[in-house]
Design a protein around this motif. Sequence first.
Motif, PDB file in Angstrom:
ATOM      1  N   SER A  58     -17.487 -56.869  -8.580  1.00 16.01           N
ATOM      2  CA  SER A  58     -16.609 -56.158  -7.492  1.00 16.01           C
ATOM      3  C   SER A  58     -14.835 -57.158  -8.105  1.00 16.01           C
ATOM      4  O   SER A  58     -14.802 -57.786  -8.340  1.00 16.01           O
ATOM      5  CB  SER A  58     -17.149 -57.028  -6.601  1.00 16.01           C
ATOM      6  N   ILE A  59     -14.408 -56.143  -7.842  1.00 17.14           N
ATOM      7  CA  ILE A  59     -12.318 -56.806  -8.027  1.00 17.14           C
ATOM      8  C   ILE A  59     -11.974 -56.018  -6.563  1.00 17.14           C
ATOM      9  O   ILE A  59     -12.222 -54.607  -5.811  1.00 17.14           O
ATOM     10  CB  ILE A  59     -12.624 -55.171  -9.070  1.00 17.14           C
ATOM     11  N   TYR A  60     -11.641 -56.774  -5.781  1.00 12.16           N
ATOM     12  CA  TYR A  60     -11.089 -57.155  -4.554  1.00 12.16           C
ATOM     13  C   TYR A  60      -9.310 -57.510  -4.623  1.00 12.16           C
ATOM     14  O   TYR A  60      -8.458 -57.404  -5.511  1.00 12.16           O
ATOM     15  CB  TYR A  60     -11.056 -57.876  -3.887  1.00 12.16           C
ATOM     16  N   LEU A  61      -8.687 -56.024  -3.898  1.00 12.30           N
ATOM     17  CA  LEU A  61      -7.232 -55.865  -4.409  1.00 12.30           C
ATOM     18  C   LEU A  61      -6.819 -56.352  -3.064  1.00 12.30           C
ATOM     19  O   LEU A  61      -6.902 -55.049  -1.843  1.00 12.30           O
ATOM     20  CB  LEU A  61      -6.651 -54.674  -4.751  1.00 12.30           C
ATOM     21  N   GLU A  62      -5.321 -57.176  -3.142  1.00 11.38           N
ATOM     22  CA  GLU A  62      -4.788 -56.982  -1.572  1.00 11.38           C
ATOM     23  C   GLU A  62      -3.320 -57.093  -1.789  1.00 11.38           C
ATOM     24  O   GLU A  62      -2.644 -57.533  -2.406  1.00 11.38           O
ATOM     25  CB  GLU A  62      -5.053 -58.780  -1.338  1.00 11.38           C
ATOM     26  N   LYS A  63      -3.078 -55.465  -1.193  1.00  7.32           N
ATOM     27  CA  LYS A  63      -1.328 -55.636  -1.712  1.00  7.32           C
ATOM     28  C   LYS A  63      -0.309 -56.517  -1.178  1.00  7.32           C
ATOM     29  O   LYS A  63      -0.448 -57.121  -0.145  1.00  7.32           O
ATOM     30  CB  LYS A  63      -0.978 -53.910  -1.212  1.00  7.32           C
ATOM     31  N   GLY A  64       0.643 -57.223  -2.172  1.00 10.72           N
ATOM     32  CA  GLY A  64       1.267 -58.478  -1.541  1.00 10.72           C
ATOM     33  C   GLY A  64       2.655 -57.456  -0.958  1.00 10.72           C
ATOM     34  O   GLY A  64       2.928 -56.799  -0.912  1.00 10.72           O
ATOM     35  N   LYS A  65       3.004 -58.850   0.341  1.00  8.52           N
ATOM     36  CA  LYS A  65       4.430 -58.381   0.933  1.00  8.52           C
ATOM     37  C   LYS A  65       5.504 -57.913   0.602  1.00  8.52           C
ATOM     38  O   LYS A  65       5.940 -59.040  -0.649  1.00  8.52           O
ATOM     39  CB  LYS A  65       4.915 -59.120   1.712  1.00  8.52           C
ATOM     40  N   GLU A  66       6.072 -57.005  -0.114  1.00  8.90           N
ATOM     41  CA  GLU A  66       7.436 -56.641  -0.959  1.00  8.90           C
ATOM     42  C   GLU A  66       8.106 -57.409  -0.612  1.00  8.90           C
ATOM     43  O   GLU A  66       9.285 -58.011  -1.941  1.00  8.90           O
ATOM     44  CB  GLU A  66       7.924 -55.381  -0.254  1.00  8.90           C
ATOM     45  N   ASN A  67       9.340 -58.068   0.330  1.00  6.23           N
ATOM     46  CA  ASN A  67      10.059 -58.861   0.257  1.00  6.23           C
ATOM     47  C   ASN A  67       9.429 -60.842  -0.315  1.00  6.23           C
ATOM     48  O   ASN A  67       9.784 -61.509  -1.214  1.00  6.23           O
ATOM     49  CB  ASN A  67      10.102 -58.892   1.710  1.00  6.23           C
ATOM     50  N   GLU A  68       8.128 -60.940  -0.005  1.00  3.96           N
ATOM     51  CA  GLU A  68       7.837 -61.586  -0.952  1.00  3.96           C
ATOM     52  C   GLU A  68       7.636 -62.019  -2.316  1.00  3.96           C
ATOM     53  O   GLU A  68       8.364 -62.574  -2.857  1.00  3.96           O
ATOM     54  CB  GLU A  68       6.365 -62.389   0.211  1.00  3.96           C
ATOM     55  N   VAL A  69       7.223 -60.746  -2.783  1.00  2.79           N
ATOM     56  CA  VAL A  69       6.873 -60.792  -4.382  1.00  2.79           C
ATOM     57  C   VAL A  69       8.230 -60.272  -4.895  1.00  2.79           C
ATOM     58  O   VAL A  69       8.869 -61.406  -5.719  1.00  2.79           O
ATOM     59  CB  VAL A  69       6.596 -59.002  -4.526  1.00  2.79           C
ATOM     60  N   LEU A  70       9.192 -59.562  -4.166  1.00  2.79           N
ATOM     61  CA  LEU A  70      10.950 -59.900  -4.974  1.00  2.79           C
ATOM     62  C   LEU A  70      11.201 -61.396  -4.957  1.00  2.79           C
ATOM     63  O   LEU A  70      11.732 -61.208  -5.995  1.00  2.79           O
ATOM     64  CB  LEU A  70      11.609 -58.739  -3.906  1.00  2.79           C
ATOM     65  N   THR A  71      11.224 -62.140  -3.614  1.00  2.00           N
ATOM     66  CA  THR A  71      11.499 -63.053  -3.860  1.00  2.00           C
ATOM     67  C   THR A  71      10.923 -64.058  -5.111  1.00  2.00           C
ATOM     68  O   THR A  71      11.643 -64.830  -6.206  1.00  2.00           O
ATOM     69  CB  THR A  71      11.134 -63.944  -1.955  1.00  2.00           C
ATOM     70  N   ALA A  72       9.726 -63.575  -5.508  1.00  2.00           N
ATOM     71  CA  ALA A  72       8.812 -64.429  -6.473  1.00  2.00           C
ATOM     72  C   ALA A  72       9.882 -64.091  -7.659  1.00  2.00           C
ATOM     73  O   ALA A  72       9.526 -65.138  -8.631  1.00  2.00           O
ATOM     74  CB  ALA A  72       7.492 -64.273  -6.210  1.00  2.00           C
ATOM     75  N   ASN A  99       5.936 -49.188  -8.535  1.00  2.00           N
ATOM     76  CA  ASN A  99       4.946 -50.126  -8.670  1.00  2.00           C
ATOM     77  C   ASN A  99       4.333 -50.987  -7.707  1.00  2.00           C
ATOM     78  O   ASN A  99       5.781 -51.505  -6.504  1.00  2.00           O
ATOM     79  CB  ASN A  99       5.147 -50.988  -9.730  1.00  2.00           C
ATOM     80  N   ALA A 100       3.825 -52.049  -7.576  1.00  2.00           N
ATOM     81  CA  ALA A 100       3.165 -52.483  -6.347  1.00  2.00           C
ATOM     82  C   ALA A 100       2.704 -54.132  -6.910  1.00  2.00           C
ATOM     83  O   ALA A 100       2.459 -54.112  -8.326  1.00  2.00           O
ATOM     84  CB  ALA A 100       3.067 -52.445  -5.155  1.00  2.00           C
ATOM     85  N   MET A 101       3.046 -55.279  -6.372  1.00  2.00           N
ATOM     86  CA  MET A 101       2.210 -56.160  -7.105  1.00  2.00           C
ATOM     87  C   MET A 101       1.217 -56.653  -6.218  1.00  2.00           C
ATOM     88  O   MET A 101       0.895 -56.392  -4.431  1.00  2.00           O
ATOM     89  CB  MET A 101       2.554 -57.805  -7.220  1.00  2.00           C
ATOM     90  N   CYS A 102       0.083 -56.947  -6.361  1.00  2.00           N
ATOM     91  CA  CYS A 102      -0.995 -57.434  -5.617  1.00  2.00           C
ATOM     92  C   CYS A 102      -1.818 -58.658  -6.085  1.00  2.00           C
ATOM     93  O   CYS A 102      -1.720 -58.679  -7.159  1.00  2.00           O
ATOM     94  CB  CYS A 102      -2.721 -56.231  -5.424  1.00  2.00           C
ATOM     95  N   TYR A 103      -2.763 -59.435  -4.992  1.00  2.00           N
ATOM     96  CA  TYR A 103      -3.900 -60.445  -5.686  1.00  2.00           C
ATOM     97  C   TYR A 103      -4.814 -60.124  -5.954  1.00  2.00           C
ATOM     98  O   TYR A 103      -5.803 -58.820  -5.028  1.00  2.00           O
ATOM     99  CB  TYR A 103      -3.619 -60.639  -4.267  1.00  2.00           C
ATOM    100  N   VAL A 104      -5.669 -60.030  -6.695  1.00  2.00           N
ATOM    101  CA  VAL A 104      -7.001 -59.467  -7.133  1.00  2.00           C
ATOM    102  C   VAL A 104      -7.688 -60.849  -7.886  1.00  2.00           C
ATOM    103  O   VAL A 104      -7.384 -61.338  -8.417  1.00  2.00           O
ATOM    104  CB  VAL A 104      -6.849 -58.795  -8.998  1.00  2.00           C
ATOM    105  N   THR A 105      -9.147 -60.880  -7.171  1.00  2.00           N
ATOM    106  CA  THR A 105      -9.893 -61.526  -7.247  1.00  2.00           C
ATOM    107  C   THR A 105     -11.265 -60.867  -8.355  1.00  2.00           C
ATOM    108  O   THR A 105     -11.484 -59.474  -7.106  1.00  2.00           O
ATOM    109  CB  THR A 105     -10.498 -62.355  -5.951  1.00  2.00           C
ATOM    110  N   ILE A 106     -11.434 -60.543  -9.105  1.00  2.00           N
ATOM    111  CA  ILE A 106     -12.662 -59.750  -9.261  1.00  2.00           C
ATOM    112  C   ILE A 106     -13.658 -61.322  -9.920  1.00  2.00           C
ATOM    113  O   ILE A 106     -14.323 -62.671 -10.712  1.00  2.00           O
ATOM    114  CB  ILE A 106     -11.990 -59.635 -11.542  1.00  2.00           C
ATOM    115  N   VAL A 107     -14.925 -60.270  -9.487  1.00  2.00           N
ATOM    116  CA  VAL A 107     -16.230 -61.854  -9.467  1.00  2.00           C
ATOM    117  C   VAL A 107     -16.975 -61.057 -10.057  1.00  2.00           C
ATOM    118  O   VAL A 107     -17.715 -59.062  -9.159  1.00  2.00           O
ATOM    119  CB  VAL A 107     -16.459 -62.083  -7.875  1.00  2.00           C
ATOM    120  N   ALA A 108     -18.517 -61.164 -10.736  1.00  2.00           N
ATOM    121  CA  ALA A 108     -19.552 -60.356 -11.046  1.00  2.00           C
ATOM    122  C   ALA A 108     -20.947 -61.176 -10.861  1.00  2.00           C
ATOM    123  O   ALA A 108     -20.665 -62.648 -11.328  1.00  2.00           O
ATOM    124  CB  ALA A 108     -19.077 -60.193 -13.024  1.00  2.00           C
ATOM    125  N   ASN A 109     -21.673 -60.672 -11.083  1.00  2.00           N
ATOM    126  CA  ASN A 109     -23.661 -61.114 -11.248  1.00  2.00           C
ATOM    127  C   ASN A 109     -23.978 -61.127 -12.489  1.00  2.00           C
ATOM    128  O   ASN A 109     -23.845 -60.070 -12.594  1.00  2.00           O
ATOM    129  CB  ASN A 109     -24.084 -60.844  -9.626  1.00  2.00           C
TER     130      ASN A 109
END
Length: 602
Positions: free
Chosen positions: A54-68, A114-124
Amino acid sequence: MADIIAPDGYRIHEDHIRIGGSRWVRSICITQIPNRVRIGWLDRLFSIGDVDVSIYLEKGKENEVLTALNREILDLETKLEQARRSYDTTQLSRLRKAHKDAWSLREAIQLGDNAMCYVTIVANVAADSRQELDHKCRMLEERLSGRGIHIREAFLQQADAYRSALPYGINFLEDSFRKNLDIGAATAGFPFNQADLAHENGIYIGTNLQTGGPVFLNGFLPPPAFSNNHMNIFAKSGGGKTTAIKEIVTRSLPQDIRSVILDWKGEYGIVTDALGIGINIVLSQSGERYILNIFEINEDVDEKGSRALYLNEHIATVKGLLTALISQAHKLELTIDEKVYLEEAIKEEYEAKGIHEGKPDSIYTSTPQRTGEESFILGKRKKEMPTISSLYERLSLNEAASRLCKCLSIFKHGQSLGLFDGQTTVDLQGEPIINLDLSRLEEHTARPMANQVVLHWVWQEFIKRDRTVLKRVIAEEAWSYLQREETATFLAKLAKTARAYTCSLTVSSQDFKEFAIHPIGSSVITNASQTILGLQEESDLEYIYEKYQLSEGEKRQLVKFKPGEMLIRLENAGSTLVKVERAEFEKPFISSSYLEERAGAG
């Protein structure tokens, strides 16, 4: 429904879960991802077999991403200035690249490309035993680490990780294993795969068992498709190996690909006979129709047309060949003096013919050759070469070489092993298929020695000629070449150098294990960019599994194949299950079962 699909029970351990009485599962997470990824960067995870991802994607907030990103760019600029002042060229190169990438990413995000996202990759990862589970996880760790990807078992979090990999669409791990990726890199990890193997200008192999589409294979594609043109074909007796080779050879004819078959069992002569093209050279200890002279030498012409004659290298090869033949036939080793006498005599033989190092024209003559009372051959042609008999006569003049002469005598024309003494009686020029049938030679002594001579002769008379022509050399029952160090070493030489002469080496054998455990054999099959696997013996499975990093499903399929079913494994392109198919008109010269039926009917 839940009661039907639910297991009998489960037990959660700190690093795995046991489900029912026969399933072991370990939940793992991706903890490190390389800076740059390509499409399919998670393929080695998907191909391990019996795995849910399973690959979980969560799009990051643009202002937070650009600041980082602004903060990261500023930090990189500070480090760049420090590296310039300290003249740290290694750091400068790395920091400039990172700085450029950060700028490009910030610009793409600002433009909405493009956009930044937070990704969690988990496998059984699942297996049928604890031992198999540990083995799969170790192998997976090795596979992924080679791509800069690190994994970690969800220690003490097996239950949450297990549920996260199930199709609930809920990440129970929350932020524990979350990584930052841009959208392009994240989606490149999805299991995209080409449904069908369909190379441009490829030969038709059969039908894709998974999609029903046609399979076309072009083994001569240049890099980056293939790093070389070599092929392995492995299958147990009756597993379709011979049929596959006949198909590849005959279906390559319209593309002007010439083939030489080193035929250990005499199974391929029917191809040239039935088609009425090519030549079937049957080597025999009693027959005199075909002679392959081990002294044959040809000029070397490179890609730019520059000509050369490497006579000294050839003399060393002939000396080594004769030394090996004497050792095999008489079970004795030549003394240092005898080796010196042998090399000097070989050199004198070529000098007597006016053939000299670095002078390619010296192997040709324009002197008219009488072929009858009133007939002559005019024009430029190759000179007659030295022979074992002429070498014997020269050595007989040296009393100190009497033992060496005695050893050579059985290789003279008319003796038990004299089939390579005399001028070559075979002209391969223009022949699309050349079958060298060794089956009539005595199996334990004459045939292994002939293997060695034939390999050397094919190198001179076929591989080295005309780099503009696509060529294929097929070593059938190639396990036989591993029985002697000399032939194994020469096979390895072909695997390393044949590509420079637009030649593909195809190694075919029933016994994969013998190649896998043999140091030279293993290097030969590793050098091949293409492998075709038919029905296998159980004893070979683990070696094939390890060598080609197959999935569990692919591994199990290798012992379940029906006639004609095979797995094609390609460098940089994964695996394709194929049903090798024959047209009705091909059966008389391709299908072994057809020939057996016809023989029975007759």
